[in-house]
Design a protein around this motif. Structure first.
Motif, mmCIF file in Angstrom:
data_model
loop_
_atom_site.group_PDB
_atom_site.id
_atom_site.type_symbol
_atom_site.label_atom_id
_atom_site.label_comp_id
_atom_site.label_asym_id
_atom_site.label_seq_id
_atom_site.Cartn_x
_atom_site.Cartn_y
_atom_site.Cartn_z
ATOM 1 N N LEU A 1 0.848 -1.179 0.000
ATOM 2 C CA LEU A 1 0.000 0.000 0.000
ATOM 3 C C LEU A 1 0.892 1.241 0.000
ATOM 4 C CD1 LEU A 1 -2.831 -0.708 2.636
ATOM 5 C CD2 LEU A 1 -3.167 -0.251 0.207
ATOM 6 N N PRO A 2 0.410 2.368 -0.515
ATOM 7 C CA PRO A 2 1.183 3.609 -0.394
ATOM 8 C C PRO A 2 1.478 3.898 1.076
ATOM 9 C CG PRO A 2 -0.644 3.900 -1.936
ATOM 10 C CD PRO A 2 -0.825 2.551 -1.290
ATOM 11 N N SER A 3 2.542 4.636 1.335
ATOM 12 C CA SER A 3 2.987 4.877 2.713
ATOM 13 C C SER A 3 1.962 5.623 3.555
ATOM 14 C CB SER A 3 4.308 5.662 2.705
ATOM 15 O OG SER A 3 4.135 6.912 2.042
ATOM 16 N N ASN A 4 1.026 6.330 2.913
ATOM 17 C CA ASN A 4 0.018 7.095 3.669
ATOM 18 C C ASN A 4 -1.329 6.389 3.740
ATOM 19 O OD1 ASN A 4 -0.720 7.378 1.017
ATOM 20 N ND2 ASN A 4 -0.900 9.611 1.053
ATOM 21 N N LYS A 5 -1.347 5.079 3.429
ATOM 22 C CA LYS A 5 -2.571 4.278 3.525
ATOM 23 C C LYS A 5 -2.297 3.076 4.434
ATOM 24 C CE LYS A 5 -4.451 6.894 0.349
ATOM 25 N NZ LYS A 5 -4.651 6.451 -1.031
ATOM 26 N N GLU A 6 -3.335 2.595 5.110
ATOM 27 C CA GLU A 6 -3.168 1.438 5.992
ATOM 28 C C GLU A 6 -4.434 0.606 6.072
ATOM 29 O OE1 GLU A 6 -3.470 2.562 10.473
ATOM 30 O OE2 GLU A 6 -2.556 4.317 9.470
ATOM 31 N N ILE A 7 -4.288 -0.654 6.489
ATOM 32 C CA ILE A 7 -5.422 -1.564 6.622
ATOM 33 C C ILE A 7 -6.103 -1.342 7.968
ATOM 34 C CG2 ILE A 7 -6.111 -3.980 6.742
ATOM 35 C CD1 ILE A 7 -3.714 -4.679 5.014
ATOM 36 N N LEU A 8 -7.423 -1.204 7.937
ATOM 37 C CA LEU A 8 -8.207 -1.093 9.165
ATOM 38 C C LEU A 8 -8.704 -2.460 9.619
ATOM 39 C CD1 LEU A 8 -10.268 2.073 8.212
ATOM 40 C CD2 LEU A 8 -8.716 1.921 10.160
ATOM 41 N N GLU A 9 -9.301 -3.214 8.702
ATOM 42 C CA GLU A 9 -9.792 -4.560 9.003
ATOM 43 C C GLU A 9 -9.724 -5.404 7.748
ATOM 44 O OE1 GLU A 9 -13.111 -5.544 11.429
ATOM 45 O OE2 GLU A 9 -13.381 -3.472 12.089
ATOM 46 N N ALA A 10 -9.638 -6.720 7.927
ATOM 47 C CA ALA A 10 -9.644 -7.652 6.798
ATOM 48 C C ALA A 10 -10.701 -8.718 7.046
ATOM 49 C CB ALA A 10 -8.275 -8.286 6.609
ATOM 50 N N PHE A 11 -11.544 -8.972 6.053
ATOM 51 C CA PHE A 11 -12.663 -9.893 6.203
ATOM 52 C C PHE A 11 -12.481 -11.090 5.268
ATOM 53 C CE2 PHE A 11 -14.062 -5.733 7.425
ATOM 54 C CZ PHE A 11 -14.795 -5.966 8.583
ATOM 55 N N PRO A 12 -12.386 -12.309 5.828
ATOM 56 C CA PRO A 12 -12.274 -13.505 4.989
ATOM 57 C C PRO A 12 -13.535 -13.690 4.148
ATOM 58 C CG PRO A 12 -11.784 -13.994 7.306
ATOM 59 C CD PRO A 12 -12.395 -12.638 7.263
ATOM 60 N N GLN A 13 -13.354 -14.008 2.878
ATOM 61 C CA GLN A 13 -14.491 -14.260 2.000
ATOM 62 C C GLN A 13 -14.625 -15.744 1.670
ATOM 63 O OE1 GLN A 13 -13.519 -11.114 -1.013
ATOM 64 N NE2 GLN A 13 -15.547 -10.368 -0.436
ATOM 65 N N GLN A 14 -13.486 -16.410 1.530
ATOM 66 C CA GLN A 14 -13.518 -17.856 1.347
ATOM 67 C C GLN A 14 -12.129 -18.420 1.627
ATOM 68 O OE1 GLN A 14 -13.903 -19.682 -2.499
ATOM 69 N NE2 GLN A 14 -12.563 -18.228 -3.536
ATOM 70 N N PHE A 15 -12.095 -19.711 1.993
ATOM 71 C CA PHE A 15 -10.841 -20.447 2.120
ATOM 72 C C PHE A 15 -10.791 -21.504 1.025
ATOM 73 C CE2 PHE A 15 -11.653 -18.911 6.447
ATOM 74 C CZ PHE A 15 -10.423 -18.355 6.768
ATOM 75 N N LEU A 16 -9.585 -21.881 0.664
ATOM 76 C CA LEU A 16 -9.365 -22.952 -0.302
ATOM 77 C C LEU A 16 -8.427 -23.977 0.336
ATOM 78 C CD1 LEU A 16 -9.279 -19.985 -1.947
ATOM 79 C CD2 LEU A 16 -9.185 -21.514 -3.904
ATOM 80 N N VAL A 17 -8.802 -25.229 0.293
ATOM 81 C CA VAL A 17 -7.979 -26.306 0.824
ATOM 82 C C VAL A 17 -7.550 -27.192 -0.336
ATOM 83 C CG1 VAL A 17 -7.851 -28.268 2.397
ATOM 84 C CG2 VAL A 17 -9.194 -26.250 3.027
ATOM 85 N N ASP A 18 -6.244 -27.172 -0.635
ATOM 86 C CA ASP A 18 -5.694 -27.925 -1.773
ATOM 87 C C ASP A 18 -6.466 -27.631 -3.056
ATOM 88 O OD1 ASP A 18 -3.861 -28.990 -0.042
ATOM 89 O OD2 ASP A 18 -4.938 -30.868 0.236
#
Length: 312
Positions: free
Chosen positions: A120-137
């Motif tokens: 991300l640009p130096s003046n941007k940051e992550i507030l939260e991350a939301f899982p949408q799906q997982f993949l197993v193999d």
């Protein structure tokens, strides 16, 4: 169990609200101990632009709510708004750590961290991350992976990000009022959590929160957040349009909007009258007022419709 005190702070363009509640037992109901609001100052289009002014308002509200609730307020959960909030989809991949191939909570944490390791640009940051799906193999659309067996674990996430200087302004304003920030939650997510049931999120729903300076959008599908957006237009724009259209002051225009405003009232030509304190009434036609309000409402929904088409 000792009652757990929770304080929430909502910093908006028009007003700042605070509520104190207590949770007496795990999974029980919240009991509201105190609630109040102050007109905002130092906030523009949902973002804190004058730390000192906003701090004064938060402090005054905090002192008032402490008197009402009888509780000393030390920490708060606070919202963050503004059109600087944006989302980034990302993907992470890790090897399952256990020798027997059973996926653990640690593996889930590692893959979510891997999904957030993007530039991300130096003046941007992550507030939260939301899982949408997982993949197993390589197997897609897995929601619950702990306990499953596999070699490779992947995750698709939606990261909600913001402009770091505005995030710091918000934090500094709250800390300046003698409060500790426990968590910062984007306004659109607060709205979705408040008004939607799990069933509605599962079926798919759009939450639209029209505030004073901004309009927040959150889209849910199959129980997950899939998109958010913030538009720099809100009910204050309607007030300003009325002030220009009726050639009156913003305070008077706000009263007209609240008392008579409607985007569809049969296009009545009936004249309305608002009595002012100085004895000079504001006279206007309902048709003209509806036309002014409808034009701005239509603009907001056109922005929303355009955004929804981009993710459909």
């Amino acid at each position: 169990m000792k009652p757990h005190i929770i304080t929430a702070l909502d910093i908006g363009t028009h007003s700042i609200k605070m509520v104190v509640a207590q949770l007496k037992e795990e999974g029980g109901d919240l009991e509201v101990l105190g609630f109040g609001e102050e007109l905002s100052s130092g906030v523009r289009k949902g973002a804190v632009v004058n730390i000192e002014e906003t701090t004064k308002k938060i402090l005054a509200l905090k002192n008032r709510i402490e008197n009402i609730s009888g509780q000393k307020i030390k920490e708060v959960v606070v919202n963050i708004g503004g059109s600087h909030i944006f989302t980034v989809p990302s993907h992470g991949i890790v090897a399952v750590s256990r020798a027997d191939g059973q996926i653990s909570y640690e593996d889930v944490d590692r893959v979510l961290q891997a999904a957030q390791a993007f530039s991300l640009p130096s003046n941007k940051e992550i507030l939260e991350a939301f899982p949408q799906q997982f993949l197993v193999d390589g197997e897609e659309n897995v929601k619950e992976v702990v306990g499953m067996k596999g070699v490779r674990l992947e995750a698709d996430v939606l990261a909600v990000c913001g402009f770091s200087p505005y995030i710091k302004n918000l934090t500094d304003a709250v800390v300046g009022a003698g409060l500790e920030v426990v968590d910062i939650i984007p306004s659109s997510l607060m709205s979705g959590t408040t008004v939607l049931t799990p069933q509605q999120k599962e079926l798919g729903a759009v939450v639209l929160d029209i505030g004073a300076g901004t309009t927040d959008l959150a889209v849910y599908e199959e129980g997950d957040l899939i998109h958010t957006a913030t538009f720099p237009v809100g009910s204050e724009n309607i007030t300003n349009d009325i002030a220009v259209g009726l050639r009156t002051e913003p305070d008077t225009a706000e009263r007209v909007k609240v008392q008579f405003g409607a985007s569809s009232k049969g296009r009545s030509k009936k004249s309305e009258k608002l009595e002012l304190e100085d004895g000079q009434p504001v006279v206007f036609s309902q048709k003209l007022l509806s036309h002014i309000v409808e034009a701005r409402i239509r603009e907001i929904f056109q922005l929303v419709n355009k955004e929804l088409k981009q993710i459909s």
